[in-house]
Design a protein around this motif. Structure first.
Motif, short mmCIF file in Angstrom:
data_model
loop_
_atom_site.label_atom_id
_atom_site.label_comp_id
_atom_site.label_asym_id
_atom_site.label_seq_id
_atom_site.Cartn_x
_atom_site.Cartn_y
_atom_site.Cartn_z
N ALA A 110 0.84 -1.19 0.00
CA ALA A 110 0.00 0.00 0.00
C ALA A 110 0.88 1.24 0.00
O ALA A 110 1.99 1.24 0.54
N ASP A 111 0.38 2.32 -0.64
CA ASP A 111 1.04 3.62 -0.66
C ASP A 111 0.07 4.66 -0.11
O ASP A 111 -0.42 5.53 -0.84
N PRO A 112 -0.28 4.57 1.17
CA PRO A 112 -1.29 5.49 1.70
C PRO A 112 -0.77 6.92 1.76
O PRO A 112 0.42 7.17 1.90
N THR A 113 -1.70 7.88 1.65
CA THR A 113 -1.35 9.29 1.83
C THR A 113 -1.60 9.74 3.27
O THR A 113 -1.07 10.77 3.68
N ARG A 114 -2.41 9.00 3.98
CA ARG A 114 -2.63 9.24 5.41
C ARG A 114 -2.62 7.89 6.11
O ARG A 114 -3.02 6.88 5.53
N MET A 115 -2.20 7.87 7.35
CA MET A 115 -2.15 6.60 8.07
C MET A 115 -2.53 6.81 9.54
O MET A 115 -1.83 7.51 10.27
N PRO A 116 -3.66 6.21 9.95
CA PRO A 116 -3.99 6.24 11.38
C PRO A 116 -3.14 5.20 12.12
O PRO A 116 -2.94 4.09 11.64
N VAL A 117 -2.65 5.59 13.28
CA VAL A 117 -1.82 4.68 14.08
C VAL A 117 -2.29 4.75 15.52
O VAL A 117 -2.90 5.73 15.96
N VAL A 118 -1.99 3.69 16.27
CA VAL A 118 -2.25 3.62 17.71
C VAL A 118 -0.91 3.50 18.41
O VAL A 118 -0.07 2.67 18.04
N LEU A 119 -0.70 4.35 19.40
CA LEU A 119 0.48 4.28 20.25
C LEU A 119 0.03 3.79 21.62
O LEU A 119 -0.93 4.33 22.19
N ALA A 120 0.69 2.77 22.15
CA ALA A 120 0.31 2.19 23.44
C ALA A 120 1.53 2.07 24.33
O ALA A 120 2.64 1.82 23.85
N LEU A 121 1.32 2.27 25.62
CA LEU A 121 2.41 2.11 26.58
C LEU A 121 2.93 0.68 26.54
O LEU A 121 2.15 -0.28 26.61
N THR A 122 4.24 0.53 26.42
CA THR A 122 4.83 -0.81 26.40
C THR A 122 4.65 -1.51 27.74
O THR A 122 4.36 -2.71 27.79
N GLU A 123 4.80 -0.78 28.83
CA GLU A 123 4.67 -1.36 30.16
C GLU A 123 3.76 -0.48 31.00
O GLU A 123 4.22 0.33 31.82
N PRO A 124 2.43 -0.58 30.82
CA PRO A 124 1.51 0.23 31.64
C PRO A 124 1.54 -0.21 33.09
O PRO A 124 1.75 -1.39 33.40
N ARG A 125 1.32 0.73 33.97
CA ARG A 125 1.26 0.42 35.39
C ARG A 125 -0.11 -0.12 35.74
O ARG A 125 -1.09 0.11 35.04
N ALA A 126 -0.17 -0.86 36.84
CA ALA A 126 -1.44 -1.45 37.27
C ALA A 126 -2.48 -0.36 37.49
O ALA A 126 -2.23 0.61 38.21
#
Length: 740
Positions: free
Chosen positions: A268-284
């Motif tokens: 794919a050659d998208p012109t826009r890209m939605p992404v999700v960023l998530a904490l690698t090590e979330p706290r309890a």
């Protein structure tokens, strides 16, 4: 059989059925309502959350909750390098519409050199319902406040080492006026796991074979911490890239930057890209843990995008595993009863029950029934009553055992036919029971001399109890055997609603009891037996030896499960048990003294070595014989690897407690001519040992439409697998090999 043992055995069975019965009924009712669909890998349930009822403008949520068995997973909207996202197709009343899945943030699931995005353990996929202002419930639903009918057809791909496509049809009724908040905590957890939309778009720039990403507006709680990067557009970046090695991320004040490698096979050659960023090590208890941002892409893509290399969204290894499972299911379908006909399934179960009487595991109980039949050759009414009591014992105990198995499967346990013999404790208990029966038949003790007069009188007044319990015992020891026609019928049964599945098990029980039932109602059968006489005492003593042979087999089974120490411990306990029974035949004070000594020895011995029986680990394999050395342990990955090499595979699904399996192993699979045929065709021999519970083997059996062993499968690359019969013959196997 000793009445005290008879009472204890009957009471134990009753209490077990009572303990499992109520939950089983509730579970089956739920399944019949189609809000729950369970497989050996996933328990899927349709849930609803409407805290203010179903009215326009009120929050109304529904969702599919997937509870995965350990090591199994399903997929996010972008599955990564392989896999397929879960799909939900809703059927709703007019005026009610369903939104898109509010996907919780996924996890990265590495698989070799690949990486997928998905979910393990338990996940809820929520969907918001919008109720139009002019919504009017159907007239048929207006009584009692009315209900909203919700129907869902869901499909999901569940994977571990192998991938299995699954689906389910669900139905749920949600009250219109009253609140529905039973699953509030599950929905709240799903809401907390959803990414928060960032107000400011990010920036993505193409630089050679890499993407340079810059994201502003992340909260202070995330700044300075490591983040996972999940693109919603598939096949753009190298998903398996490892942060700190293959890609870099940094913080420049409140701005997060990253440089990520592009996929080798970008599609794919998208012109826009939605992404999700998530904490690698979330706290309890921390929230939020993920953020979503849609970013424009600047720069020039390096070369045109290639067509997608995964038309089925699966990596080559997973494609092979999925194809093998699908082909296996298709190949097994004719034996699953053509067209899913319930009538054909019932006939198969009835014939399987009839043939089960010819299996060696049922011989001991049949021997007892023949002896009882011979004692009353002229009592035709007694024969009929005994036959009915035996039939009732067979069918009620088989239904109780089947109900327990189906309930445990619905709760997520991976079980099949004969599951109770996967427990060393059950095997030890049966060995003790058959030891007592053998001692009684051998004349070591007589019930009438050991039991109180009141108990003996009760037995004389209710002789049918012995016949009923003989039927119970027949079911308990018949479960290690699988007769022809049984495998397909039982495999079909576990895919049905509970009521239909139990009907198939009832047909199996009726077939098992039918020969004795007919003998009780046909006087000509009684006339074939000689009149009562001294020969009966000789027959009784002779019948003790099948009981002791059964004990020897059970000790061997436990040795396979728990090693030589477990088998030795069981033998010691059986010797002490025999001594206790013998001591009760003595008279006077010696009876009390000697019995007390042996009882104490038995208790001490059981307490000190019982853990070897119950908790013992599988034994270390002994030196293999020349025949056994040709076999390898089964795994789904091993099958996929061999198929990729172009080698045909023969799989022996077996168990030490399966008498039919052991017969086939000695009579057919160890035959020199058969082994030579395997070598001539370069067939890899794999053995799936189900002696102890193994969820992977249970899942593989379910994929073949089976719920017990033995099962024999010949699988060649590019061809549909061949599922052979339970009583395996050299001619049948040779004919299957000739097709390779």
């Amino acid at each position: 059989m000793l009445p005290t043992l008879r009472k204890a055995f009957a009471a134990t069975l009753f209490l077990a059925a009572a303990a499992a019965g109520l939950p089983a009924v509730a579970q089956f009712t739920t399944n019949q309502a189609q809000s729950v669909v369970s497989t050996p890998r996933v328990r899927a349930e349709l849930l609803a959350y409407a805290p203010e009822g179903v009215t326009p403008g009120a929050p109304v949520w529904v969702g599919l909750q997937l509870a995965h068995q350990p090591q199994w997973h399903t997929y996010w909207k972008n599955a990564g390098d392989s896999g397929l996202p879960t799909e939900l197709n809703w059927t709703l009343p007019a005026g009610v519409t369903a939104g898109e899945i509010a996907w919780p943030a996924p996890h990265k699931i590495p698989i070799g050199s690949l990486a997928n995005y998905g979910y393990e353990n338990t996940v809820l996929l929520p969907v918001k319902l919008t109720v139009a202002p002019d919504f009017k419930p159907p007239l048929s639903l207006t009584s009692g406040g009315g209900e909203l009918d919700i129907k869902l057809k869901a499909t999901w791909l569940v994977c571990k080492e192998e991938c299995i496509p699954e689906e389910g049809s669900f139905a749920l009724k949600v009250p219109l006026q009253s609140a529905t908040a039973l699953h509030r905590s599950a929905f709240q957890a799903a809401f907390d796991a959803q990414p928060i939309e960032l107000a400011k778009p990010g920036r993505i720039e193409i630089e050679g074979q890499k993407l340079k990403v810059q994201i502003d507006g992340l909260p202070a709680s995330a700044q300075g911490r490591q983040l996972e990067f999940f693109p919603e557009t598939g096949e753009v970046i190298h998903n398996a890239a490892v942060s700190g090695r293959d890609w870099t991320q940094n913080w420049q004040g409140g701005t997060w930057t990253a440089t990520l490698p592009l996929a080798e096979q970008r599609s794919a050659d998208p012109t826009r890209m939605p992404v999700v960023l998530a904490l690698t090590e979330p706290r309890a208890g921390e929230k939020p843990i993920a953020w979503r941002v849609e970013s424009p892409i600047s720069g020039t893509w390096p070369g045109p995008a290639a067509p997608s290399a995964r038309s089925t969204e699966l990596s080559p290894a997973l494609k092979a595993a999925l194809a093998d499972n699908a082909a296996a299911s298709q190949a097994a379908q004719p034996q699953r009863i053509a067209g899913g006909s319930m009538v054909a399934a019932l006939i198969g179960a009835l014939l399987g029950g009839l043939l089960l009487n010819l299996m060696p595991c049922v011989f001991p109980v049949l021997a007892i029934k023949v002896l009882g039949f011979a004692r009353h050759t002229q009592d035709h009414g007694g024969h009929r009553r005994a036959a009915l009591a035996y039939t009732a014992g067979v069918m009620s105990s088989l239904l109780a055992l089947a109900g327990l198995m189906l309930a445990l499967r619905a709760a997520g346990s991976q079980l099949g036919w004969g599951f109770q013999l996967q427990s060393p404790a059950v095997v030890a208990g049966l060995a003790a029971l058959f030891t007592l029966i053998g001692l009684n038949l051998a004349g070591v003790f007589e019930f009438g001399r050991m039991a109180p007069a009141s108990v003996c009188g009760a037995q004389a007044r209710k002789p049918l109890a012995n016949d009923f319990l003989s039927g119970v015992l027949a079911v308990v020891i018949a479960s290690p055997c699988t007769a022809p026609f049984m495998g397909a019928s039982l495999g079909f049964a576990i895919t049905l609603p509970a009521s239909q599945a139990l009907l198939l098990f009832a047909a199996l029980g009726f077939g098992l009891a039918l020969p004795y039932l007919l003998a009780g109602f046909i006087p000509a059968v009684a006339r074939l037996l000689p009149r009562p006489g001294p020969w009966m005492k000789t027959l009784q003593r002779l019948l003790a030896f099948p009981m002791f042979a059964t004990v020897a087999w059970l000790v061997w089974v436990l040795g396979q499960q728990s090693g030589i120490d477990g088998a030795g411990a069981l033998l010691a306990l059986l010797v002490c048990l025999a001594a206790v029974v013998w001591s009760f035949t003595l008279r006077g004070r010696a009876r009390v003294v000697i019995a007390s000594i042996f009882l104490v020895c038995t208790a001490v011995l059981a307490g000190s070595i019982g853990h070897n029986i119950v908790l013992g680990t599988p034994p270390v394999a002994a030196a293999a014989s020349s025949a056994d050395s040709d076999w390898q342990p089964w795994s789904a990955q091993r099958v996929a690897d061999l198929s990729a090499q172009g080698r045909p595979v023969f799989v022996d699904f077996t168990a030490a407690w399966c008498v039919t399996c052991q017969y086939n192993k000695k009579a057919t699979l160890a035959d020199a001519e058969v082994l030579a045929g395997f070598k001539a065709k370069n067939v890899a021999l794999l053995r799936a040992d189900w002696t102890r519970r193994d969820p992977a083997i249970t899942a593989a059996l379910a994929a073949l439409g089976r719920s017990g062993v033995p099962v024999y499968v010949l699988q060649a690359p590019g061809k549909a697998p061949v599922v052979l019969s339970e009583i395996l013959g050299k001619d049948e196997l040779g004919a299957a090999l000739a097709t390779l």
